[in-house]
Design a protein around this motif. Structure first.
Motif, PDB file in Angstrom:
ATOM      1  N   GLU A 400       0.909  -0.781  -0.122  1.00  0.00           N
ATOM      2  CA  GLU A 400       0.007  -0.062   0.038  1.00  0.00           C
ATOM      3  C   GLU A 400       1.218   1.313   0.377  1.00  0.00           C
ATOM      4  N   PHE A 401       2.172   1.367  -0.122  1.00  0.00           N
ATOM      5  CA  PHE A 401       3.003   2.253   0.013  1.00  0.00           C
ATOM      6  C   PHE A 401       3.810   2.241  -1.682  1.00  0.00           C
ATOM      7  N   PRO A 402       3.954   3.741  -2.211  1.00  0.00           N
ATOM      8  CA  PRO A 402       3.814   4.739  -1.961  1.00  0.00           C
ATOM      9  C   PRO A 402       1.867   5.194  -2.033  1.00  0.00           C
ATOM     10  N   GLU A 403       1.399   5.707  -0.874  1.00  0.00           N
ATOM     11  CA  GLU A 403      -0.039   5.880  -0.788  1.00  0.00           C
ATOM     12  C   GLU A 403      -0.266   7.215  -1.870  1.00  0.00           C
ATOM     13  N   ASP A 404       0.299   7.919  -2.282  1.00  0.00           N
ATOM     14  CA  ASP A 404       0.329   8.990  -3.080  1.00  0.00           C
ATOM     15  C   ASP A 404       0.665   8.695  -4.565  1.00  0.00           C
ATOM     16  N   GLU A 405      -0.674   8.864  -5.594  1.00  0.00           N
ATOM     17  CA  GLU A 405      -0.509   7.688  -6.781  1.00  0.00           C
ATOM     18  C   GLU A 405       0.157   8.826  -7.631  1.00  0.00           C
ATOM     19  N   GLU A 406       0.569   9.986  -7.516  1.00  0.00           N
ATOM     20  CA  GLU A 406       1.314  10.585  -8.331  1.00  0.00           C
ATOM     21  C   GLU A 406       3.369   9.146  -8.391  1.00  0.00           C
ATOM     22  N   THR A 407       3.577   9.305  -6.894  1.00  0.00           N
ATOM     23  CA  THR A 407       4.294   8.852  -6.268  1.00  0.00           C
ATOM     24  C   THR A 407       5.035   7.416  -7.235  1.00  0.00           C
ATOM     25  N   ARG A 408       3.485   6.519  -6.898  1.00  0.00           N
ATOM     26  CA  ARG A 408       3.293   5.258  -7.383  1.00  0.00           C
ATOM     27  C   ARG A 408       3.383   4.830  -8.570  1.00  0.00           C
ATOM     28  N   ARG A 409       2.332   6.317  -9.587  1.00  0.00           N
ATOM     29  CA  ARG A 409       2.605   5.289 -11.119  1.00  0.00           C
ATOM     30  C   ARG A 409       4.374   5.936 -11.006  1.00  0.00           C
ATOM     31  N   ALA A 410       4.862   7.474 -10.809  1.00  0.00           N
ATOM     32  CA  ALA A 410       6.239   6.744 -11.259  1.00  0.00           C
ATOM     33  C   ALA A 410       7.094   6.099 -10.950  1.00  0.00           C
ATOM     34  N   LEU A 411       6.897   5.253 -10.066  1.00  0.00           N
ATOM     35  CA  LEU A 411       7.463   4.147  -8.827  1.00  0.00           C
ATOM     36  C   LEU A 411       7.487   2.925 -10.118  1.00  0.00           C
ATOM     37  N   HIS A 412       6.258   2.628 -10.887  1.00  0.00           N
ATOM     38  CA  HIS A 412       5.889   1.446 -11.728  1.00  0.00           C
ATOM     39  C   HIS A 412       5.978   1.399 -13.143  1.00  0.00           C
ATOM     40  N   GLU A 413       6.012   2.799 -13.063  1.00  0.00           N
ATOM     41  CA  GLU A 413       7.003   3.578 -14.936  1.00  0.00           C
ATOM     42  C   GLU A 413       8.739   2.653 -15.122  1.00  0.00           C
ATOM     43  N   TRP A 414       9.192   3.757 -13.837  1.00  0.00           N
ATOM     44  CA  TRP A 414      10.449   2.990 -12.970  1.00  0.00           C
ATOM     45  C   TRP A 414      10.941   1.753 -13.240  1.00  0.00           C
ATOM     46  N   TRP A 415       9.956   1.375 -12.860  1.00  0.00           N
ATOM     47  CA  TRP A 415       9.486  -0.838 -12.518  1.00  0.00           C
ATOM     48  C   TRP A 415       9.837  -0.867 -14.200  1.00  0.00           C
ATOM     49  N   LEU A 416       8.898  -0.497 -14.684  1.00  0.00           N
ATOM     50  CA  LEU A 416       8.023  -1.039 -16.177  1.00  0.00           C
ATOM     51  C   LEU A 416       9.655  -1.202 -16.968  1.00  0.00           C
ATOM     52  N   GLU A 417      10.087   0.041 -16.828  1.00  0.00           N
ATOM     53  CA  GLU A 417      11.204   0.379 -18.116  1.00  0.00           C
ATOM     54  C   GLU A 417      12.476  -0.706 -18.346  1.00  0.00           C
ATOM     55  N   ARG A 418      12.238  -1.426 -17.140  1.00  0.00           N
ATOM     56  CA  ARG A 418      14.267  -2.062 -16.416  1.00  0.00           C
ATOM     57  C   ARG A 418      13.223  -3.095 -15.691  1.00  0.00           C
ATOM     58  N   SER A 419      12.284  -3.709 -15.790  1.00  0.00           N
ATOM     59  CA  SER A 419      11.577  -4.820 -15.520  1.00  0.00           C
ATOM     60  C   SER A 419      12.580  -6.384 -16.257  1.00  0.00           C
ATOM     61  N   GLY A 420      11.917  -5.811 -17.702  1.00  0.00           N
ATOM     62  CA  GLY A 420      11.722  -6.811 -18.880  1.00  0.00           C
ATOM     63  C   GLY A 420      13.571  -6.937 -19.064  1.00  0.00           C
ATOM     64  N   PRO A 421      13.381  -7.568 -20.583  1.00  0.00           N
ATOM     65  CA  PRO A 421      14.943  -7.502 -21.175  1.00  0.00           C
ATOM     66  C   PRO A 421      14.999  -6.930 -21.935  1.00  0.00           C
ATOM     67  N   VAL A 422      13.828  -6.142 -23.050  1.00  0.00           N
ATOM     68  CA  VAL A 422      14.192  -4.686 -23.157  1.00  0.00           C
ATOM     69  C   VAL A 422      12.921  -3.669 -22.845  1.00  0.00           C
ATOM     70  N   PRO A 423      13.913  -2.373 -22.584  1.00  0.00           N
ATOM     71  CA  PRO A 423      13.075  -0.960 -21.903  1.00  0.00           C
ATOM     72  C   PRO A 423      11.867  -1.306 -22.615  1.00  0.00           C
ATOM     73  N   HIS A 424      10.982  -1.081 -21.054  1.00  0.00           N
ATOM     74  CA  HIS A 424       9.166  -1.535 -21.692  1.00  0.00           C
ATOM     75  C   HIS A 424       9.564   0.130 -22.637  1.00  0.00           C
ATOM     76  N   SER A 425       9.927   1.310 -23.023  1.00  0.00           N
ATOM     77  CA  SER A 425       9.341   2.115 -23.502  1.00  0.00           C
ATOM     78  C   SER A 425       9.935   2.245 -24.959  1.00  0.00           C
ATOM     79  N   ARG A 426      11.165   1.270 -25.533  1.00  0.00           N
ATOM     80  CA  ARG A 426      11.175   0.608 -26.630  1.00  0.00           C
ATOM     81  C   ARG A 426      11.010  -0.554 -27.378  1.00  0.00           C
ATOM     82  N   ARG A 427      10.032  -1.274 -26.390  1.00  0.00           N
ATOM     83  CA  ARG A 427       8.999  -2.413 -26.782  1.00  0.00           C
ATOM     84  C   ARG A 427       8.237  -2.148 -28.230  1.00  0.00           C
ATOM     85  N   PRO A 428       8.511  -2.981 -28.654  1.00  0.00           N
ATOM     86  CA  PRO A 428       7.206  -2.218 -30.638  1.00  0.00           C
ATOM     87  C   PRO A 428       5.250  -1.894 -29.638  1.00  0.00           C
TER      88      PRO A 428
END
Length: 443
Positions: A400-428
């Motif tokens: 449930e942390f972080p509770e702030d929606e903007e912080t949570r969205r930024a953390l999720h985008e950071w994780w998506l960008e780095r968690s896969g074999p190819v950066p999220h922003s470069r996926r087709p």
């Protein structure tokens, strides 16, 4: 041994200053932070000027129960060749435990931990050092480490342990006088006695570094000025032997270049005092005034290294589990000192994650450190520090942390960008979706 002279630890944060610093004859770089095929421009320029660069490993775990990892050895060898180094160095420490033959899953410390100075541990260390020596294209030197606690029921002093290691394997020694001071404050081990027991002819070079004392415990921080007691140990050493090289270590809280240059001058002055005393004084007595005892006959080591490895594996696993999983402390240890080590490991882990993933402290702000320390208390390190950063972010997103929606969205985008074999922003699919969105917005 090749003369190295006066050196300083090369770090990216002070690379430009090191290149311009007068009196620097050689540098040392952390091997795990280098890619042999793409060396930093600063190191390339230093090598081009004829400056010696020595790779300093931190992850082999030569004091661990397992045999050295072939991949890590190959990486250190490749680094030494790429740098044209006259030697490579590592630590007398263990950094991981657990796994087959123990009651625990594999565990990582994320830091250098002291080995028990027993005959079993010495037998294992000697065999591991020989394996490393056979795998490296250059000579190996190994360093004594700083300890926040002592193992119970040790059979050898620090000096005896280092003497036997060098005598049985022919390995060179990297003597860290700051670590001798740390072990004096924290464990009562007399540095003068340790120096009197060392095979001085085996010294490859010397480390000097700063630290700080808190609540009677000395922390080898490498982020503070070198204190006078450490310089005094260097003077004592220089009165006994002329070390081939002396190097200043600084890993954090970097001061202005002029202050680092001043520390190098202080090191030179300490060496000069020792050289002036050499030949005009008897061997230094122990700190309590008693003469250093004559060296005892070499201890007999276990004939069965496999049995010795099993004993060491169980002991190190029990200790590391207490440090990183909250398991009970093994009998005989100072529990308060182990708690200091627990906090130090978690703090160092937080610092390293902040360096490899600097976006996380920016996203989480002032809550980063306290949140990470809470996470580290129940989630042992696994898979390296970059993996640790991803696991930490995923752990937060599952809760449930972080509770702030903007912080949570930024953390999720950071994780998506780095968690896969190819950066999220470069996926087709992501690129197509973004292109379609731009077309719709233009329409």
């Amino acid at each position: 041994m090749r003369r190295l002279g006066t050196g300083i630890g090369w770090r990216p944060e002070i690379a430009d200053a090191v290149e311009r610093m007068p009196g620097v004859e050689w540098v040392e770089a952390v091997a795990e932070n280098l890619c042999p095929g793409h060396l930093p421009d600063s190191l390339v320029r230093l090598r081009g000027r004829g400056t010696t660069v020595v790779p300093h490993g931190v992850s082999l775990g030569l004091g661990g129960a397992a045999r050295p990892d072939a991949g890590r050895l190959a990486a250190l060898a490749e680094c030494a060749l790429a740098l044209g180094s006259p030697l490579a160095t590592e630590h007398i420490a263990f950094v991981r435990a657990g796994g087959p033959g123990t009651p625990s899953a594999p565990l990582e410390a994320g830091h250098l931990l002291p080995v028990p100075r027993t005959r079993d541990a010495l037998a294992v260390l000697c065999e591991n050092v020989r394996i490393a020596q056979d795998s490296l294209p250059v000579p190996l030197a190994v360093e004594n480490i700083a300890a926040l606690f002592a193992w119970p029921d040790e059979e050898l002093t620090e000096g005896q342990f280092l003497y036997e290691l060098a005598d049985r394997t022919g390995v060179r020694l990297l003597v860290d006088v700051a670590n001798l001071h740390t072990n004096y404050v924290n464990c009562g081990e007399d540095p003068a006695r340790a120096l009197s027991e060392l095979p001085l002819e085996a010294i490859a070079y010397v480390h000097v570094a700063g630290g700080f004392e808190r609540d009677g415990v000395w922390h080898d921080s490498h982020a503070h000025p070198v204190p006078r007691p450490v310089l005094d140990i260097l003077t004592d050493l220089a009165s006994r032997v002329s070390p081939p090289g002396v190097l200043l270590e600084r890993d954090d809280n970097f001061p202005e270049p002029g202050l680092l240059e001043g520390e190098l001058r202080s090191i030179g002055a300490a060496l000069a005092r020792g050289h002036a005393r050499s030949g005009s004084m008897a061997p230094a007595p122990a700190a309590d005034g008693a003469p250093a005892p004559a060296r005892e006959p070499a201890p007999a080591l276990p004939a069965d290294t496999g049995t010795a490895r099993a004993h060491v594996a169980l002991a190190q696993t029990a200790l590391l589990a207490a440090l990183v999983t909250g398991a009970p402390a093994p009998d005989g240890f100072d529990r308060s000192r182990l708690n200091v080590q627990v906090r130090a490991l978690a703090a160092k882990r937080a610092d390293i994650v902040a360096k490899v993933a600097p976006e996380l402290p920016l996203i989480l702000g002032d809550l980063y450190r306290s949140t990470f320390l809470c996470y580290a208390g129940t989630n042992p390190l696994s898979g390296g520090h970059r993996r640790d950063a991803l696991d930490f972010a995923a752990h937060l997103l599952r809760g449930e942390f972080p509770e702030d929606e903007e912080t949570r969205r930024a953390l999720h985008e950071w994780w998506l960008e780095r968690s896969g074999p190819v950066p999220h922003s470069r996926r087709p699919t992501v690129r197509i979706a973004r292109a379609a969105r731009r077309i719709l917005l233009r329409g």
